[in-house]
Enzyme design. Structure first.
Site, PDB file in Angstrom:
ATOM      1  N   GLY A 148       0.826  -1.201   0.000  1.00  0.00           N
ATOM      2  CA  GLY A 148       0.000   0.000   0.000  1.00  0.00           C
ATOM      3  C   GLY A 148       0.859   1.248   0.000  1.00  0.00           C
ATOM      4  O   GLY A 148       1.965   1.260   0.549  1.00  0.00           O
ATOM      5  N   GLY A 150       0.595   5.692   0.173  1.00  0.00           N
ATOM      6  CA  GLY A 150      -0.235   6.871   0.375  1.00  0.00           C
ATOM      7  C   GLY A 150       0.590   8.136   0.351  1.00  0.00           C
ATOM      8  O   GLY A 150       1.762   8.135  -0.034  1.00  0.00           O
ATOM      9  N   GLY A 153       3.461   8.003   3.227  1.00  0.00           N
ATOM     10  CA  GLY A 153       4.370   6.865   3.326  1.00  0.00           C
ATOM     11  C   GLY A 153       3.790   5.667   2.613  1.00  0.00           C
ATOM     12  O   GLY A 153       2.904   5.786   1.773  1.00  0.00           O
ATOM     13  N   HIS A 154       4.286   4.500   2.980  1.00  0.00           N
ATOM     14  CA  HIS A 154       3.805   3.275   2.361  1.00  0.00           C
ATOM     15  C   HIS A 154       3.844   2.144   3.375  1.00  0.00           C
ATOM     16  O   HIS A 154       4.455   2.258   4.445  1.00  0.00           O
ATOM     17  CB  HIS A 154       4.641   2.918   1.131  1.00  0.00           C
ATOM     18  CG  HIS A 154       6.102   2.722   1.418  1.00  0.00           C
ATOM     19  ND1 HIS A 154       6.971   3.770   1.631  1.00  0.00           N
ATOM     20  CD2 HIS A 154       6.848   1.590   1.536  1.00  0.00           C
ATOM     21  CE1 HIS A 154       8.190   3.299   1.862  1.00  0.00           C
ATOM     22  NE2 HIS A 154       8.141   1.990   1.812  1.00  0.00           N
ATOM     23  N   THR A 155       3.178   1.025   3.028  1.00  0.00           N
ATOM     24  CA  THR A 155       3.086  -0.123   3.917  1.00  0.00           C
ATOM     25  C   THR A 155       3.665  -1.348   3.229  1.00  0.00           C
ATOM     26  O   THR A 155       3.400  -1.590   2.049  1.00  0.00           O
ATOM     27  CB  THR A 155       1.624  -0.394   4.309  1.00  0.00           C
ATOM     28  OG1 THR A 155       1.091   0.773   4.941  1.00  0.00           O
ATOM     29  CG2 THR A 155       1.507  -1.565   5.254  1.00  0.00           C
ATOM     30  N   ASP A 269     -12.590   9.043  10.928  1.00  0.00           N
ATOM     31  CA  ASP A 269     -12.513   8.623   9.530  1.00  0.00           C
ATOM     32  C   ASP A 269     -13.009   7.188   9.368  1.00  0.00           C
ATOM     33  O   ASP A 269     -12.377   6.370   8.695  1.00  0.00           O
ATOM     34  CB  ASP A 269     -11.083   8.760   9.005  1.00  0.00           C
ATOM     35  CG  ASP A 269     -11.015   8.762   7.472  1.00  0.00           C
ATOM     36  OD1 ASP A 269     -12.046   9.085   6.839  1.00  0.00           O
ATOM     37  OD2 ASP A 269      -9.955   8.449   6.915  1.00  0.00           O
ATOM     38  N   LYS A 577     -47.796  27.216  37.478  1.00  0.00           N
ATOM     39  CA  LYS A 577     -46.951  26.037  37.295  1.00  0.00           C
ATOM     40  C   LYS A 577     -46.650  25.825  35.808  1.00  0.00           C
ATOM     41  O   LYS A 577     -47.318  26.399  34.950  1.00  0.00           O
ATOM     42  CB  LYS A 577     -47.652  24.794  37.860  1.00  0.00           C
ATOM     43  CG  LYS A 577     -47.862  24.836  39.366  1.00  0.00           C
ATOM     44  CD  LYS A 577     -48.542  23.553  39.843  1.00  0.00           C
ATOM     45  CE  LYS A 577     -48.746  23.564  41.346  1.00  0.00           C
ATOM     46  NZ  LYS A 577     -49.401  22.318  41.834  1.00  0.00           N
TER      47      LYS A 577
END
Length: 600
Positions: A148, A150, A153-155, A269, A577
């Site tokens: 992945g 983005g 960064g990345h995974t 999110d 009242k």
């Protein structure tokens, strides 16, 4: 208003995702963090501005994407591009502020390009990008293929070389320090690690293993989820789930939402892309990921920065005043998609989506809604209520008739603490009004209240302040301390106990607890509210109603003299009242927006 689509409906999402290959990693979407840094303009400085957030920075469109990018309704589909976009508020005052800011900037003399870049480099060089994490990542993990990528960064998949996870695969999110160009972006990374570490342990939370750093990157090692995203499962089922299958998904989402909300964390999110399945098995449990936009929040605190994804953002987020109820709206949107295969709010532009979120009502009439159970439709309505005060909490949603299961525990709800705090500090007249209301509650509402009362482990049928909190020296921990994590300490949720000290001198039975822990706003959202209110007023007439002057009532309501003409209609001229109108209004509180009606 959203249209309902038949099975197989195809549409392109305005919120476009990165193309991913290989197994889905636990944080493959976490890299889609919204940028809070100032945009870098071209030589002309004419980068189009996309939105205005709680940060003073304006976010540009990505190259090639304009303000009129179409986003027709239908089941969310996978595309090839995604950009970070804190959504703009549809409110005219905010848009006027944006225009004013742009005009002010135009009047200022332009800074020479070289001088501006030099100042940026100096500012970035002064930032401390040291997090104090371990620096032995390479000796402990062997990086594999990327799964992945983005904006930040990345995974990658990684194999653990030693320790308790030896020879096991994990997901490693790699965040480049070169992308951390502001103090805010550095704090975002620090907070994300803190949240993942503090919340670790829940069965539907992605498990955090460790955080590392070197001179170039921060590495976050987490559980590897190989079953893909919830969005992919929805698409594989032709765009929608059966009602029974949807229940299973929603219960898992609510379970983890109630857990993080109790810890004083709002995700901000929640969407199908941020729920991953552990394995490819059909019965695999889901895990929530991506805490890059999450934040700590106390029960009595309101956040104001606009973050999230357009289709799932709550109205109060766009109005810059929200708490954990914003996550419940997002869960309502997910439930709507699961049941009918389309989005409840859509338009061809992002600003159009936001206007729809604020103004339109979800369509529960066209196909397939006529075939959906009344309980499911009521569940969706109570989550997609534009008044956040009337929305169910995650714990309450788990006791809704659509999902109720007597064999499943109902989580402790932080809302109970907020309501009881207000009750013990309330005036005798307001307590009497709430006690009358509690006697008119339906069996459905009592199920939730009974579960919350039992969480406090009453002694001799009563609870006191000691039941709401316990010291660390007691063996049988109760209430908040029993369910707390490190995140709860960081969010300062426990501070609410200091405001409940009047309970130290009282014993609260279940009947009084029911009066203290109910929300008139939430009850007003029920279909049977008129019957409940009429029954409650009869009890109030018998036991709590008393003569009250307009001045005294104004003081009770904390309003000024200009509200007296309104309050006059609440009091019976015959005996002085509260009448029925006055009783119901008194329960909810007076909403007069003019600032001069408030006592200073």
């Amino acid at each position: 208003m959203g249209h309902c689509c038949s099975k197989g409906a195809v549409a392109a999402s305005a919120v476009k995702d990165d193309v991913k290959s290989g197994p889905a990693a636990a944080s493959s979407n976490q890299n889609q963090r919204q940028s809070r840094k100032p945009p870098t303009s071209g030589a002309g400085g004419d980068t189009p501005v996309h939105s205005f957030t709680g940060s003073p920075w304006q976010i540009p469109y990505p190259e090639g994407v304009g303000a009129t990018t179409p986003s027709p309704a239908g089941t969310p589909r996978r595309s090839v591009l995604k950009w970070p976009f804190p959504p703009p508020s549809p409110a005219k005052p905010i848009m006027a502020a944006i225009r004013k800011r742009r005009e002010t900037k135009k009047e200022k003399p332009a800074i020479p390009e070289n001088e501006g870049k030099e100042k940026e480099r100096e500012k970035e060089a002064s930032l401390d990008k040291t997090f104090g994490y371990s620096r032995n990542f390479r000796s402990k993990y062997e990086l594999g293929k990327e799964v992945g990528r983005g904006h930040f960064g990345h995974t990658c998949v990684a194999r653990c070389k030693k320790g308790a996870l030896k020879n096991q695969n994990v997901a490693v999110k790699i965040i480049s320090k070169s992308k951390m160009t502001t103090a805010i972006s550095i704090e975002d990374v620090r907070r994300e690690v803190m949240l993942l570490k503090g919340l670790c342990g829940h069965q539907h939370m992605v498990q955090f293993y460790d955080a590392f750093e070197d001179d170039q990157n921060v590495y976050i090692a987490m559980e590897l989820c190989e079953g893909g995203e919830l969005l992919d499962r929805i698409l594989s089922k032709g765009g929608r789930y059966t009602e029974n299958d949807a229940k299973s998904i929603v219960m898992q989402i609510l379970s983890v939402a109630s857990f993080i909300h109790l810890q004083g964390v709002v995700h901000r999110d929640l969407k199908p892309e941020n729920f991953l399945f552990s394995t490819k098995d059909e019965a695999s449990p889901m895990k929530v990921i991506d805490f890059g936009l999450s934040d700590f929040v106390r029960p009595d605190q309101r956040l104001n920065d606009i973050v999230g994804s357009a289709y799932y953002v709550a109205p109060e987020v766009l109005h810059r005043s929200y708490n954990v109820e914003a996550d419940m709206w997002s869960i309502g949107v997910i439930t709507y998609i699961l049941l009918c295969g389309s989005r409840p709010f859509f338009a061809r532009t992002e600003s159009g989506i936001f206007r729809s979120v604020v103004r339109a009502e979800p369509n529960l009439n066209c196909s397939p809604w006529p075939a959906v159970s009344p309980e499911a439709k009521d569940f969706v309505k109570r989550l997609l209520n534009k008044d956040h005060r009337k929305r169910m909490t995650a714990s309450q949603a788990l006791t809704h008739p659509w999902l109720r299961d007597e064999n499943r525990d109902v989580p402790l709800d932080i809302l109970v603490y907020k309501l009881v705090k207000s009750y013990v500090r309330a005036t005798p007249l307001r307590r009497a009004a709430l006690k009358a209301l509690s006697k008119a509650l339906t069996e459905d509402e009592l199920v939730y209240l009974s579960a919350q009362f039992n969480h406090l482990e009453p002694k001799d049928g009563c609870v006191s302040l000691d039941n709401f909190k316990t010291t660390s020296y007691e063996i049988n921990l109760q209430a908040l301390v029993k369910y707390s994590t490190a995140a709860m300490n960081d969010s300062k949720v426990l501070d609410i106990l200091d405001k409940m000290k009047p309970l130290s001198y009282t014993q609260m039975t279940f009947e009084e607890f029911s009066a203290a822990a109910i929300s008139p706003h939430q009850l007003e959202a029920l279909q049977g509210w008129e019957t409940i209110a009429n029954t409650a007023f009869q009890y109030f007439e018998l036991e709590g109603n008393r003569t009250v002057s307009i001045e005294a009532l104004a003081q009770e309501m904390n309003v000024g003299e200009s509200a007296h003409s309104t309050l006059k209609d609440w009091i019976r001229s015959s005996d002085g009242k509260l009448n029925f109108l006055g009783y119901t209004k008194f329960l909810h509180g007076l909403s007069i927006r003019s600032s001069n009606t408030r006592q200073q």
